[in-house]
Design a protein around this motif. Structure first.
Motif, PDB file in Angstrom:
ATOM      1  N   ASN A  21      52.500  20.860   0.188  1.00 24.15           N
ATOM      2  CA  ASN A  21      53.485  21.104   1.234  1.00 24.15           C
ATOM      3  C   ASN A  21      54.773  21.685   0.664  1.00 24.15           C
ATOM      4  OD1 ASN A  21      51.854  20.263   3.323  1.00 24.15           O
ATOM      5  ND2 ASN A  21      52.694  18.200   3.451  1.00 24.15           N
ATOM      6  N   ILE A 221      56.986  17.510  -4.524  1.00 23.72           N
ATOM      7  CA  ILE A 221      55.531  17.408  -4.441  1.00 23.72           C
ATOM      8  C   ILE A 221      54.912  18.434  -5.372  1.00 23.72           C
ATOM      9  CG2 ILE A 221      53.569  17.354  -2.898  1.00 23.72           C
ATOM     10  CD1 ILE A 221      55.492  17.069  -0.570  1.00 23.72           C
ATOM     11  N   SER A 235      46.453   7.951  -2.609  1.00 19.64           N
ATOM     12  CA  SER A 235      46.407   8.853  -1.461  1.00 19.64           C
ATOM     13  C   SER A 235      47.338  10.051  -1.649  1.00 19.64           C
ATOM     14  CB  SER A 235      46.816   8.087  -0.207  1.00 19.64           C
ATOM     15  OG  SER A 235      47.081   8.976   0.848  1.00 19.64           O
ATOM     16  N   ARG A 237      47.633  12.088   1.127  1.00 16.64           N
ATOM     17  CA  ARG A 237      47.856  12.475   2.516  1.00 16.64           C
ATOM     18  C   ARG A 237      49.329  12.702   2.783  1.00 16.64           C
ATOM     19  NH1 ARG A 237      45.116  10.782   7.858  1.00 16.64           N
ATOM     20  NH2 ARG A 237      45.708  12.921   8.242  1.00 16.64           N
ATOM     21  N   TYR A 238      49.600  13.715   3.590  1.00 13.58           N
ATOM     22  CA  TYR A 238      50.964  14.082   4.000  1.00 13.58           C
ATOM     23  C   TYR A 238      51.758  14.728   2.871  1.00 13.58           C
ATOM     24  CZ  TYR A 238      49.295  10.850   7.515  1.00 13.58           C
ATOM     25  OH  TYR A 238      48.513  10.213   8.432  1.00 13.58           O
ATOM     26  N   LEU A 239      51.117  14.919   1.710  1.00 16.61           N
ATOM     27  CA  LEU A 239      51.753  15.680   0.638  1.00 16.61           C
ATOM     28  C   LEU A 239      51.173  17.085   0.604  1.00 16.61           C
ATOM     29  CD1 LEU A 239      51.673  12.987  -2.195  1.00 16.61           C
ATOM     30  CD2 LEU A 239      53.561  13.538  -0.657  1.00 16.61           C
ATOM     31  N   ASP A 242      46.351  18.448   5.748  1.00 11.33           N
ATOM     32  CA  ASP A 242      45.142  17.641   5.947  1.00 11.33           C
ATOM     33  C   ASP A 242      43.870  18.378   5.526  1.00 11.33           C
ATOM     34  OD1 ASP A 242      46.112  15.793   8.972  1.00 11.33           O
ATOM     35  OD2 ASP A 242      46.560  15.496   6.845  1.00 11.33           O
TER      36      ASP A 242
ATOM     37  N   ASN B  20      56.689  13.312   7.883  1.00 10.39           N
ATOM     38  CA  ASN B  20      55.663  13.062   6.860  1.00 10.39           C
ATOM     39  C   ASN B  20      56.074  11.922   5.939  1.00 10.39           C
ATOM     40  OD1 ASN B  20      53.944  15.025   7.787  1.00 10.39           O
ATOM     41  ND2 ASN B  20      54.544  16.565   6.279  1.00 10.39           N
ATOM     42  N   LEU B  23      54.924   8.716   7.437  1.00  8.64           N
ATOM     43  CA  LEU B  23      53.473   8.611   7.304  1.00  8.64           C
ATOM     44  C   LEU B  23      53.090   8.270   5.867  1.00  8.64           C
ATOM     45  CD1 LEU B  23      52.817  11.718   9.551  1.00  8.64           C
ATOM     46  CD2 LEU B  23      52.319   9.352  10.163  1.00  8.64           C
ATOM     47  N   ARG B  24      53.841   8.796   4.919  1.00 12.56           N
ATOM     48  CA  ARG B  24      53.600   8.495   3.501  1.00 12.56           C
ATOM     49  C   ARG B  24      53.811   7.021   3.195  1.00 12.56           C
ATOM     50  NH1 ARG B  24      50.722  10.068  -0.195  1.00 12.56           N
ATOM     51  NH2 ARG B  24      52.084   9.434  -1.896  1.00 12.56           N
ATOM     52  N   GLU B  27      50.682   5.170   3.391  1.00 10.46           N
ATOM     53  CA  GLU B  27      49.721   5.513   2.334  1.00 10.46           C
ATOM     54  C   GLU B  27      50.110   4.842   1.018  1.00 10.46           C
ATOM     55  OE1 GLU B  27      46.933   7.697   2.956  1.00 10.46           O
ATOM     56  OE2 GLU B  27      47.600   7.232   4.976  1.00 10.46           O
ATOM     57  N   ASP B  31      48.007   1.813  -0.904  1.00  9.04           N
ATOM     58  CA  ASP B  31      47.552   1.968  -2.288  1.00  9.04           C
ATOM     59  C   ASP B  31      48.090   0.836  -3.153  1.00  9.04           C
ATOM     60  OD1 ASP B  31      47.668   5.639  -2.571  1.00  9.04           O
ATOM     61  OD2 ASP B  31      46.106   4.269  -1.865  1.00  9.04           O
ATOM     62  N   VAL B 196      56.125  10.494  -5.685  1.00  3.70           N
ATOM     63  CA  VAL B 196      56.644  11.812  -5.336  1.00  3.70           C
ATOM     64  C   VAL B 196      58.016  11.646  -4.707  1.00  3.70           C
ATOM     65  CG1 VAL B 196      56.294  13.786  -3.841  1.00  3.70           C
ATOM     66  CG2 VAL B 196      54.356  12.730  -4.981  1.00  3.70           C
ATOM     67  N   TYR B 217      55.811  21.773   7.799  1.00  8.68           N
ATOM     68  CA  TYR B 217      55.358  21.065   6.602  1.00  8.68           C
ATOM     69  C   TYR B 217      56.197  19.828   6.281  1.00  8.68           C
ATOM     70  CZ  TYR B 217      53.371  25.721   6.329  1.00  8.68           C
ATOM     71  OH  TYR B 217      52.765  26.903   6.658  1.00  8.68           O
TER      72      TYR B 217
END
Lengths: 279, 238
Positions: A21, A221, A235, A237-239, A242, B20, B23-24, B27, B31, B196, B217
């Motif tokens: 992204n 990222i 995961s 995801r969202y980096l 999809d 995002n 949402l991260r 995740e 984890d 990140v 994005y």
């Protein structure tokens, strides 16, 4: 009337191993910035994944990297993927990739549109067809280059500063890149980038052709981190988009083994430039 | 084989709009908990705050819920729950936790004989735990005078637990050691590291939108389309 604005195509070269992204954001930030100056109109973005002959550590096959970039840009109305660089047998210098795309624009050809596996985006095709019409009309009225869009290299500050790495770039290539084409460089540390430009004669001379775009928020990222997360079962995801995450999972692309590719092999530009320096 | 404790993660917040980054959180938290070997995350809930919270620039709850729903369309384990936003009054986080925890317990199969096969062979296993999921910035707010009731903070860390995801510029360990309550229940505060670094925030997104800049994005396309269709976060709408 918009004729006074220079039309710009943003070209991003890189490994895209995988695309993230953050890569995609570079395009958005650059477009907003360039359009916002009032002097430019960004009409297209091109992602040009590097060929396998680059020999970077952990670089997986161009085939996958291209597909992931295409999946990532599926939802974009203006950014697309070009495979020319990735299909060359030998590694191609960035200056040559820029030249290739600039010449293509000057020829006014739509070849790449037909070659690209990603067809069926009617909006994009229409825009390109309109531009082609404009070109041919303008060509008949007055010769040339004034109306041909200009390709500029889109990059992060890391690429700019890599100009300083010995033997990574030919100095004449650097001059060509900033002199003939131009750089749009997205950076969080604007001061460092400016200092770097100041300390280089070649960059300083063409500083008007180097556009520094400030990224106010850190968005770290990197592909390296993505690959690391994947090796650790974390995961991503969202980096990444999809579709890219699903593709990576489906094909189990990144592993400890894949990260060992090209270990002990000298990076292509280093090999080439050192050899030429020694010859 | 020791059975893992089932956990549901609950994130409260404005989600104005969801990004995002939000949402991260899920995740990263999942984890982290899985890596401890002690937990099995079985679900996630996003609970957008009530309009009566009266935060500046807060768009109507039904929009914020709709956007979260769109964002979670492709998620197979996180969902949005509008209960908090539909209440007449704004309510404290601890009450939202209590509500969702009791809902969680109610939804379990009552008979003996389990369930999902991963949770061990005994008939009555450890009940699912509901943990508050948040960024480190929220952990810091526990120190803000009068923002949280002490009794609530204690209940949150003692009865539920927190999963706190790191954020640039924040030092959650400091916040914990700086608060007697948090310190006492630090075993129930899980600090998850987001590898990140990402300073993305809803504030940044709203600013970019009001300036007509691209936010692609940074949040799911479906949410961007919704924002555009409903003319949210434009310069005039604040």
């Amino acid at each position: 009337m918009e004729n006074s604005k220079m039309e710009v195509v943003l070209l991003a070269c890189g490994s895209f191993n995988p695309i993230t992204n953050m890569h995609l954001r570079l395009f958005e930030l650059a477009k907003d910035y360039m359009n916002g100056t009032g002097k430019y109109k960004v009409i297209k973005g091109i992602i040009s994944p590097v060929g396998d002959a680059y020999k970077k550590k952990g670089l997986i096959s161009a085939h996958h990297r291209v597909i992931m970039a295409e999946l990532a840009t599926k939802s974009s109305e203006w950014v697309e993927v070009d495979t020319w660089e990735s299909l060359q047998k030998e590694w191609v210098e960035t200056a040559k990739v820029l030249r290739h795309h600039q010449e293509k624009l000057e020829a006014g050809s739509c070849d790449h549109q037909q070659d690209s596996p990603v067809r069926g985006r009617p909006g994009q095709k229409r825009k390109w067809a309109e531009q082609r019409q404009d070109f041919s009309q303008k060509k008949s009225l007055e010769p040339k280059t004034k109306d041909v869009p200009k390709v500029k290299l889109l990059c992060g500050a890391d690429l700019l500063e890599s100009f300083g790495v010995p033997n990574l770039w030919k100095s004449e290539d650097i001059t060509q890149i900033v002199g003939d084409y131009g750089l749009v460089c997205i950076t969080r540390a604007g001061n460092d980038a400016q200092k770097f430009i100041y300390e280089s004669d070649a960059l300083w001379q063409h500083r008007n052709n180097i556009h520094l775009v400030n990224e106010w928020i850190t968005n770290d990222i990197s592909s390296t981190k993505i690959r690391r997360a994947l090796r650790r079962g974390q995961s991503i995801r969202y980096l990444v988009p999809d579709l890219v995450q699903e593709y990576i999972e489906k094909h189990d692309l990144y592993s400890c083994e894949s990260e060992e590719r090209n270990v002990g092999v000298i990076l292509a530009p280093l090999q080439r430039n050192t050899a030429e320096a020694n010859s | 084989m020791k059975s893992r404790i089932p956990v549901v993660l609950l994130a409260c917040g404005s989600f104005n709009p969801i990004t995002n980054m939000h949402l991260r959180l899920f995740e990263v938290a999942r984890d982290h908990l899985h890596q401890t070997g002690l937990y099995q995350v079985i679900g996630g809930i996003i609970s957008p705050v009530n309009d009566n919270y009266r935060k500046k620039d807060l768009v109507a709850a039904h929009h914020r819920v709709a956007m979260a729903r769109l964002a979670l369309q492709t998620s197979d384990w996180v969902r949005v729950d509008p209960w908090e936003s539909e209440q007449v009054q704004w309510m404290e986080t601890v009450k939202v936790l209590r509500h969702h925890h009791s809902e969680l317990l109610r939804s379990l199969p009552q008979t003996e004989g389990p369930d999902h096969g991963r949770v061990g062979s005994t008939a009555r296993t450890a009940g699912p735990e509901l943990k508050l999921l948040c960024g480190a910035d929220v952990l810091k707010t526990f120190q803000t005078p009068n923002l949280w009731k002490d009794a609530h903070v204690q209940e949150i860390v003692e009865k539920f637990g927190i999963v706190c995801v790191s954020r640039t510029g924040h030092n959650p360990k400091e916040y914990i050691s700086g608060s007697p309550i948090l310190h006492r229940y630090r075993h129930n505060i899980h600090l998850a590291r987001e590898p990140v670094q990402n300073e993305l925030s809803s504030t940044y997104v709203r600013q970019a939108l009001s300036q007509g800049h691209s936010v692609k994005y940074l949040l799911p396309d479906a949410v961007i389309a919704y924002i555009k269709d409903h003319n949210l976060y434009t310069r005039d709408s604040s």
